[in-house]
Design a protein around this motif. Structure first.
Motif, PDB file in Angstrom:
ATOM      1  N   SER A  48       0.748  -1.117  -0.467  1.00  0.00           N
ATOM      2  CA  SER A  48      -0.208  -0.266   0.296  1.00  0.00           C
ATOM      3  C   SER A  48       0.939   1.232   0.174  1.00  0.00           C
ATOM      4  O   SER A  48       0.645   2.415  -1.102  1.00  0.00           O
ATOM      5  CB  SER A  48      -0.672  -0.317   1.459  1.00  0.00           C
ATOM      6  OG  SER A  48      -2.293  -1.562   1.123  1.00  0.00           O
ATOM      7  N   THR A  49       1.973   1.093   0.788  1.00  0.00           N
ATOM      8  CA  THR A  49       2.834   2.115   0.520  1.00  0.00           C
ATOM      9  C   THR A  49       3.524   2.890  -0.781  1.00  0.00           C
ATOM     10  O   THR A  49       3.632   3.745  -1.196  1.00  0.00           O
ATOM     11  CB  THR A  49       3.684   1.873   1.607  1.00  0.00           C
ATOM     12  OG1 THR A  49       3.157   2.126   2.827  1.00  0.00           O
ATOM     13  CG2 THR A  49       4.471   3.249   2.054  1.00  0.00           C
ATOM     14  N   ASN A  52       0.789   3.643  -3.459  1.00  0.00           N
ATOM     15  CA  ASN A  52       0.303   5.134  -3.035  1.00  0.00           C
ATOM     16  C   ASN A  52       1.074   6.515  -3.117  1.00  0.00           C
ATOM     17  O   ASN A  52       1.085   7.077  -3.788  1.00  0.00           O
ATOM     18  CB  ASN A  52      -0.409   4.759  -1.313  1.00  0.00           C
ATOM     19  CG  ASN A  52      -1.762   4.833  -1.266  1.00  0.00           C
ATOM     20  OD1 ASN A  52      -2.451   4.389  -1.949  1.00  0.00           O
ATOM     21  ND2 ASN A  52      -1.778   3.548   0.518  1.00  0.00           N
ATOM     22  N   SER A  53       2.738   6.152  -3.202  1.00  0.00           N
ATOM     23  CA  SER A  53       3.360   6.761  -3.400  1.00  0.00           C
ATOM     24  C   SER A  53       3.772   6.933  -4.681  1.00  0.00           C
ATOM     25  O   SER A  53       3.506   8.276  -5.310  1.00  0.00           O
ATOM     26  CB  SER A  53       4.790   6.653  -2.515  1.00  0.00           C
ATOM     27  OG  SER A  53       5.906   7.668  -3.004  1.00  0.00           O
ATOM     28  N   HIS A  55       1.426   6.744  -7.330  1.00  0.00           N
ATOM     29  CA  HIS A  55      -0.081   6.876  -7.916  1.00  0.00           C
ATOM     30  C   HIS A  55      -0.023   8.288  -7.791  1.00  0.00           C
ATOM     31  O   HIS A  55      -0.235   8.877  -8.797  1.00  0.00           O
ATOM     32  CB  HIS A  55      -1.017   6.411  -7.481  1.00  0.00           C
ATOM     33  CG  HIS A  55      -1.955   6.734  -7.655  1.00  0.00           C
ATOM     34  ND1 HIS A  55      -2.871   6.329  -9.053  1.00  0.00           N
ATOM     35  CD2 HIS A  55      -3.886   7.138  -7.098  1.00  0.00           C
ATOM     36  CE1 HIS A  55      -3.807   6.994  -9.155  1.00  0.00           C
ATOM     37  NE2 HIS A  55      -4.113   7.438  -8.456  1.00  0.00           N
ATOM     38  N   ARG A  56       0.077   8.994  -6.691  1.00  0.00           N
ATOM     39  CA  ARG A  56       1.032  10.527  -6.459  1.00  0.00           C
ATOM     40  C   ARG A  56       1.446  11.004  -7.750  1.00  0.00           C
ATOM     41  O   ARG A  56       1.164  12.167  -7.511  1.00  0.00           O
ATOM     42  CB  ARG A  56       0.987  10.419  -4.871  1.00  0.00           C
ATOM     43  CG  ARG A  56      -0.138  10.456  -3.979  1.00  0.00           C
ATOM     44  CD  ARG A  56       0.409  10.759  -2.578  1.00  0.00           C
ATOM     45  NE  ARG A  56       1.119  10.688  -2.195  1.00  0.00           N
ATOM     46  CZ  ARG A  56       1.619   9.658  -0.942  1.00  0.00           C
ATOM     47  NH1 ARG A  56       0.189   9.408  -0.621  1.00  0.00           N
ATOM     48  NH2 ARG A  56       2.519   9.287  -0.672  1.00  0.00           N
ATOM     49  N   TRP A 129      -8.678   2.824  -7.835  1.00  0.00           N
ATOM     50  CA  TRP A 129      -7.934   4.262  -7.327  1.00  0.00           C
ATOM     51  C   TRP A 129      -9.657   4.945  -8.244  1.00  0.00           C
ATOM     52  O   TRP A 129     -10.187   4.888  -8.667  1.00  0.00           O
ATOM     53  CB  TRP A 129      -6.802   4.913  -8.434  1.00  0.00           C
ATOM     54  CG  TRP A 129      -5.711   3.492  -8.313  1.00  0.00           C
ATOM     55  CD1 TRP A 129      -5.394   3.199  -8.590  1.00  0.00           C
ATOM     56  CD2 TRP A 129      -4.821   3.737  -7.403  1.00  0.00           C
ATOM     57  NE1 TRP A 129      -3.613   2.812  -8.973  1.00  0.00           N
ATOM     58  CE2 TRP A 129      -3.215   2.756  -7.280  1.00  0.00           C
ATOM     59  CE3 TRP A 129      -4.796   4.862  -5.847  1.00  0.00           C
ATOM     60  CZ2 TRP A 129      -2.414   2.542  -6.234  1.00  0.00           C
ATOM     61  CZ3 TRP A 129      -3.626   4.722  -4.592  1.00  0.00           C
ATOM     62  CH2 TRP A 129      -3.146   3.886  -5.108  1.00  0.00           C
ATOM     63  N   GLY A 192      -0.049   2.113 -11.251  1.00  0.00           N
ATOM     64  CA  GLY A 192      -0.751   1.398 -10.390  1.00  0.00           C
ATOM     65  C   GLY A 192      -2.188   0.326 -11.041  1.00  0.00           C
ATOM     66  O   GLY A 192      -2.784   0.362  -9.622  1.00  0.00           O
TER      67      GLY A 192
END
Length: 229
Positions: A48-49, A52-53, A55-56, A129, A192
């Motif tokens: 997840s970390t 998420n990183s 994807h941002r 997402w 992602g």
């Protein structure tokens, strides 16, 4: 008249190294599969970390997203990798190495069956997402892109060794293989559509299948000066 592939010196030693590498990769991939199937919390948190990183970053870089989509859909797509394998198989057959051609084709097919079987068995969902930059279907684990790329380039490098490729060709192929496999892994994460452990499992499984295939081929025919056709 085309010459058959010749085993390099210390073939039995090389075969032993291939077998050990296959065992290590298979063991690690089996452990990773068990942990993912069990929903191991530290691994899920890591997934997840990382997801998420990345994807941002991707949401804010549409230009890089487009480049990565082109690479993953056209350059490093599993269909492109299998087409490359098909060219290699046809070339081997044309050179008179029929058995080796069948061996390479069978290895690629086995990897595909293993990959699809694990996807069905584990049934892991892909990252979801609210603002996706790409999409993919079917189960996530393991990454088919990563596994197919590893098998394809692993077989190519093994064949170049088997045929005693010139150093320049060998090192060029190695660089292309490393860049391609790493690129496949990164694009799937950046877009992602996979978790980190999906990609790691695909790489490990691909390496295991390739190493076992090469080791088995050597074990069968390392006694002679040349492999059978």
């Amino acid at each position: 008249m085309h010459s058959p592939p010749h085993f390099p010196p210390r073939s039995s030693h090389t075969g032993s190294l291939l077998l050990r590498a296959g065992v290590v990769c298979a063991t690690l991939s089996a452990l990773l599969t068990a942990l993912v199937a069990a929903g191991c919390w530290p691994l899920m948190l890591l997934d997840s970390t990382v997801a998420n990183s990345l994807h941002r970053e991707a949401v804010g870089e549409p230009g890089l997203v487009h480049v990565n989509r082109v690479l993953t859909d056209w350059v490093w797509d599993p269909l492109a990798m299998r087409a490359l394998t098909a060219v290699v198989v046809i070339t081997l057959w044309w050179r008179g190495a029929g058995l080796l051609a069948v061996w390479v084709a069978a290895t690629s097919a086995l990897a595909t069956l293993l990959q699809q079987g694990l996807k069905a068995a584990v049934g892991r969902e892909r990252p979801q997402w609210p603002d996706p930059v790409d999409s993919a279907h079917y189960a996530a684990f393991p990454s088919g892109h990563a596994m197919t790329a590893m098998v394809t380039f692993g077989l190519l490098l093994w064949l170049l060794r088997l045929y005693g490729a010139a150093p320049l060709l060998w090192w060029t192929a190695l660089v292309v293989a490393v860049v391609s496999v790493a690129g496949v892994a990164f694009t799937r994460l950046y877009l992602g559509v996979h978790w980190l452990t999906d990609v790691l499992a695909g790489l490990l499984l691909g390496a295991a299948v390739t190493a076992f295939s090469a080791a088995w081929y050597r074990a069968r025919w390392a006694g002679g000066a040349a492999a059978p056709l």
